[in-house]
Write a protein that holds these residues in place. Structure first.
Motif, short mmCIF file in Angstrom:
data_model
loop_
_atom_site.label_atom_id
_atom_site.label_comp_id
_atom_site.label_asym_id
_atom_site.label_seq_id
_atom_site.Cartn_x
_atom_site.Cartn_y
_atom_site.Cartn_z
N PRO A 151 0.82 -1.22 0.00
CA PRO A 151 0.00 0.00 0.00
C PRO A 151 0.85 1.26 0.00
O PRO A 151 2.08 1.21 0.02
CB PRO A 151 -0.80 -0.13 1.29
CG PRO A 151 0.08 -0.94 2.18
CD PRO A 151 0.81 -1.90 1.28
N SER A 152 0.19 2.39 0.00
CA SER A 152 0.86 3.68 -0.04
C SER A 152 1.70 3.91 1.21
O SER A 152 1.20 3.78 2.33
CB SER A 152 -0.19 4.80 -0.15
OG SER A 152 0.34 6.04 0.27
N PRO A 153 2.99 4.26 1.07
CA PRO A 153 3.81 4.55 2.26
C PRO A 153 3.26 5.70 3.09
O PRO A 153 3.45 5.73 4.30
CB PRO A 153 5.18 4.90 1.66
CG PRO A 153 5.21 4.21 0.34
CD PRO A 153 3.79 4.26 -0.16
N PHE A 154 2.58 6.66 2.44
CA PHE A 154 1.99 7.76 3.20
C PHE A 154 0.93 7.23 4.15
O PHE A 154 0.90 7.56 5.34
CB PHE A 154 1.38 8.79 2.23
CG PHE A 154 0.82 10.02 2.91
CD1 PHE A 154 1.60 11.14 3.09
CD2 PHE A 154 -0.50 10.04 3.35
CE1 PHE A 154 1.09 12.27 3.72
CE2 PHE A 154 -1.01 11.16 3.99
CZ PHE A 154 -0.22 12.28 4.17
N VAL A 155 0.03 6.38 3.64
CA VAL A 155 -1.04 5.81 4.46
C VAL A 155 -0.45 4.94 5.56
O VAL A 155 -0.88 4.99 6.73
CB VAL A 155 -2.02 5.01 3.59
CG1 VAL A 155 -3.04 4.28 4.46
CG2 VAL A 155 -2.73 5.92 2.60
N VAL A 156 0.55 4.12 5.21
CA VAL A 156 1.16 3.24 6.21
C VAL A 156 1.85 4.05 7.29
O VAL A 156 1.82 3.70 8.48
CB VAL A 156 2.14 2.25 5.54
CG1 VAL A 156 2.82 1.38 6.60
CG2 VAL A 156 1.41 1.37 4.54
N THR A 157 2.49 5.16 6.92
CA THR A 157 3.14 6.01 7.91
C THR A 157 2.12 6.61 8.86
O THR A 157 2.33 6.66 10.08
CB THR A 157 3.95 7.13 7.22
OG1 THR A 157 4.97 6.53 6.41
CG2 THR A 157 4.60 8.04 8.25
#
Length: 411
Positions: free
Chosen positions: A225-231
């Motif tokens: 998934p998106s690293p932004f969302v995971v962060t």
């Protein structure tokens, strides 16, 4: 690119290519990162006490001021990309350090003026918003993708060492002689800033037509998934531990034991992050999510079990989860984006700010409900369950969007 000597062993050559020695500027930035964080955390953790007890601001006003400062520090990272694109990485770091030096200097007269003190805090926060993305971007400027884990993990260790040592170093001065403390921090930032002026220019400073960054893969999209969302979700889960461990641990153990856990946590993070960097980098993103959130879930469960051993073991497991998720998220964000590294790190800072804000809002409600029900351990059970479900949710959303062919490649 591999570097082979005639007759040399390819494996050894690959090992040397992955682990080149740090350059002089990189070593300076790592040392500077420690000193900057040491100076910052010598005063910032005590800010609520100074604003409330010394300057007489109400707790509601103090909370609002600190919330605004946090918003600037995290969301302000979004300006790092445009600023460094216009003036270059070295000048961006110099501007950021000038803002922070001016802010700490303004605290000296601000100890008798709430308006000056609040303005000084906002200046320091604005400088941090610009400096951190530019610092990381300069570290990885022009290096290979294989060299990034060591640099970013070493940077994280330097920052965490400063965070751990800053508060106890300042404790003797913060209430008795705060003017001396702020003067020392101002001088420290001025000296570190002067050192930054001697750094060689980065790619943006030189005006290169193309960024000096490694070429990214142009084949199959990277799985996950998106690293932004995971962060956002990684920081959201982690901050339950950061915000609420003291409320839970101190009454059940002691303040001294809680302090020892935090000190041990910081020491473990500083030592283990560089040692695990290459292993974390070698993990696929889905595997990193499972390991990272799994370690966090196990840590929350251990803390909920209570007692000295449970809290200590839980802290160690949370440390492992932080190392895996936070480092992998940054590496993945860099690998997937065609934007300049400073812009990528700025977006990651914004994601961290969103996660911390959400954790504070949700965590307060959860902990209050658990305490009202007479079972604070239920809070850690609820957080553990969230940590178990988050990777399932993230990876299921990813596989639901992908066709069968790409799913096989991802696994």
């Amino acid at each position: 690119m591999s570097h082979r000597r005639p007759g040399g062993a390819p494996e050894a050559d690959r090992g040397r290519a992955v682990r080149p020695p740090f350059t002089g500027p990189q070593r300076f930035l790592l040392a500077g990162s420690f000193l900057i964080t040491l100076g910052s955390f010598a005063v910032l953790p005590y800010m609520s006490v100074l604003l409330h007890q010394r300057l007489g601001l109400g707790l509601g006003t103090v909370g609002f001021v600190l919330a605004v400062a946090s918003l600037i520090q995290f969301a302000g990272g979004m300006v790092a990309g445009p600023v460094t694109g216009r003036i270059g990485l070295r000048r961006a770091m110099l501007l950021a350090l000038a803002l922070r030096t001016a802010g700490f200097a303004a605290f000296v007269p601000g100890l008798n003026s709430p308006v000056l003190a609040v303005g000084a805090l906002l200046l320091v926060s604005a400088g941090a918003a610009l400096y951190l993305p530019a610092n990381k971007a300069y570290l990885v400027d022009g290096v290979s993708e294989a060299a990034r884990p060591r640099l970013l993990s070493a940077s994280g260790s330097a920052f965490n060492a400063g965070m751990a040592l800053g508060p106890p170093a300042a404790a003797p001065l913060v209430m008795g002689s705060p003017g001396v403390l702020f003067s020392c921090v101002t001088v420290l930032f001025a000296l570190v800033g002067a050192g930054h002026a001697l750094l060689p220019p980065g790619a943006a400073d030189r005006g290169d037509d193309a960024p000096a960054a490694p070429v990214r893969d142009s084949g199959t999209p990277r799985p996950g998934p998106s690293p932004f969302v995971v962060t956002v979700l990684s920081v959201y889960a982690f901050m339950f531990f950061q915000h609420y461990l003291a409320l839970y641990a101190v009454p059940r153990t002691s303040a001294a034991f809680y302090g020892a856990v935090l000190t041990g946590y910081a020491a473990l993070l500083v030592v283990a992050q560089p040692l695990l960097a290459q292993r974390v980098a070698a993990l696929s993103y889905p595997a990193a999510l499972r390991w990272g959130f799994g370690a966090m879930a196990a840590g929350m469960a251990a803390i909920g079990a209570g007692g000295y051993a449970g809290i200590a073991v839980g802290g160690a497991l949370l440390c492992l989860g932080e190392i895996v998720l936070f480092l992998k998220n940054d590496l993945e964000a860099l690998a997937r984006s065609s934007a300049a590294p400073a812009g990528v790190f700025g977006r990651q800072r914004l994601a961290a700010g969103i996660g911390a804000f959400a954790s504070g809002v949700v965590g307060g409600q959860l902990y209050g409900a658990a305490e009202s029900a007479g079972s604070p351990r239920a809070f850690w059970a609820a957080v553990c369950l969230q940590c178990l479900l988050l990777p399932v949710f993230l990876l299921r959303r990813r596989t639901a969007r992908e066709p069968e062919g790409s799913r096989a490649d991802a696994d």
